[in-house]
Design a protein around this motif. Structure first.
Motif, PDB file in Angstrom:
ATOM      1  N   UNK A  16     -17.926  18.074  74.273  1.00  0.00           N
ATOM      2  CA  UNK A  16     -15.721  17.937  73.442  1.00  0.00           C
ATOM      3  C   UNK A  16     -16.132  19.396  73.297  1.00  0.00           C
ATOM      4  N   UNK A  17     -14.859  20.221  74.737  1.00  0.00           N
ATOM      5  CA  UNK A  17     -13.960  21.544  74.925  1.00  0.00           C
ATOM      6  C   UNK A  17     -13.872  21.448  73.509  1.00  0.00           C
ATOM      7  N   UNK A  18     -13.378  21.768  72.539  1.00  0.00           N
ATOM      8  CA  UNK A  18     -12.598  22.711  71.221  1.00  0.00           C
ATOM      9  C   UNK A  18     -11.557  23.558  71.400  1.00  0.00           C
ATOM     10  N   UNK A  19     -11.787  23.902  73.130  1.00  0.00           N
ATOM     11  CA  UNK A  19     -10.177  24.817  73.419  1.00  0.00           C
ATOM     12  C   UNK A  19      -9.261  23.837  73.327  1.00  0.00           C
ATOM     13  N   UNK A  33     -17.598  29.074  84.593  1.00  0.00           N
ATOM     14  CA  UNK A  33     -16.868  28.174  83.811  1.00  0.00           C
ATOM     15  C   UNK A  33     -17.551  26.383  84.260  1.00  0.00           C
ATOM     16  N   UNK A  34     -16.891  25.339  83.103  1.00  0.00           N
ATOM     17  CA  UNK A  34     -17.743  24.253  83.794  1.00  0.00           C
ATOM     18  C   UNK A  34     -16.209  23.194  84.401  1.00  0.00           C
ATOM     19  N   UNK A  35     -16.552  22.498  85.181  1.00  0.00           N
ATOM     20  CA  UNK A  35     -15.148  21.725  85.261  1.00  0.00           C
ATOM     21  C   UNK A  35     -15.814  20.692  84.785  1.00  0.00           C
ATOM     22  N   UNK A  36     -14.568  20.029  84.015  1.00  0.00           N
ATOM     23  CA  UNK A  36     -15.004  18.552  83.008  1.00  0.00           C
ATOM     24  C   UNK A  36     -13.918  17.635  83.717  1.00  0.00           C
ATOM     25  N   UNK A  45     -10.919  19.726  84.616  1.00  0.00           N
ATOM     26  CA  UNK A  45     -10.164  20.931  84.186  1.00  0.00           C
ATOM     27  C   UNK A  45     -11.929  21.407  84.135  1.00  0.00           C
ATOM     28  N   UNK A  46     -10.743  22.889  83.796  1.00  0.00           N
ATOM     29  CA  UNK A  46     -11.923  23.923  83.619  1.00  0.00           C
ATOM     30  C   UNK A  46     -11.729  24.459  81.995  1.00  0.00           C
ATOM     31  N   UNK A  47     -13.266  24.882  81.859  1.00  0.00           N
ATOM     32  CA  UNK A  47     -13.664  25.419  80.711  1.00  0.00           C
ATOM     33  C   UNK A  47     -14.581  26.425  80.371  1.00  0.00           C
ATOM     34  N   UNK A  48     -14.499  27.024  79.477  1.00  0.00           N
ATOM     35  CA  UNK A  48     -15.501  28.242  79.058  1.00  0.00           C
ATOM     36  C   UNK A  48     -16.805  27.671  78.188  1.00  0.00           C
TER      37      UNK A  48
END
Length: 77
Positions: A16-19, A33-36, A45-48
């Motif tokens: 889960x990407x909380x952003x 960064x992660x690619x999801x 999309x990218x996430x921290x």
């Protein structure tokens, strides 16, 4: 993983990407960064790392209910 080892997402984990409040599968990691990608496919999309959390059953059920509600409001079931 020990009690003092921080959790780190791995490729193919569902998180889960909380952003963005989205659930996706970890496709890759680029630096910090992660690619999801959405579970049903679509644009990545990218996430921290600090915004990513293991998915709970509650997260998955909430996502499924939201999708059904959206489809229902469009008259598509």
């Amino acid at each position: 993983m020990g009690a003092d080892t921080p959790w780190e997402p791995q490729i193919d984990d569902i998180v889960r990407d909380s952003e963005t409040n989205r659930i996706g599968r970890v496709m890759d990691r680029f630096g910090v960064r992660y690619s999801l990608r959405p579970l049903k496919g679509g644009c990545e999309w990218e996430a921290r790392p600090g915004d990513l959390h293991p998915v709970t059953m509650s997260d998955l059920l909430s996502t499924a209910v939201a999708e059904l509600n959206q489809r229902s409001s469009k008259g598509v079931l």
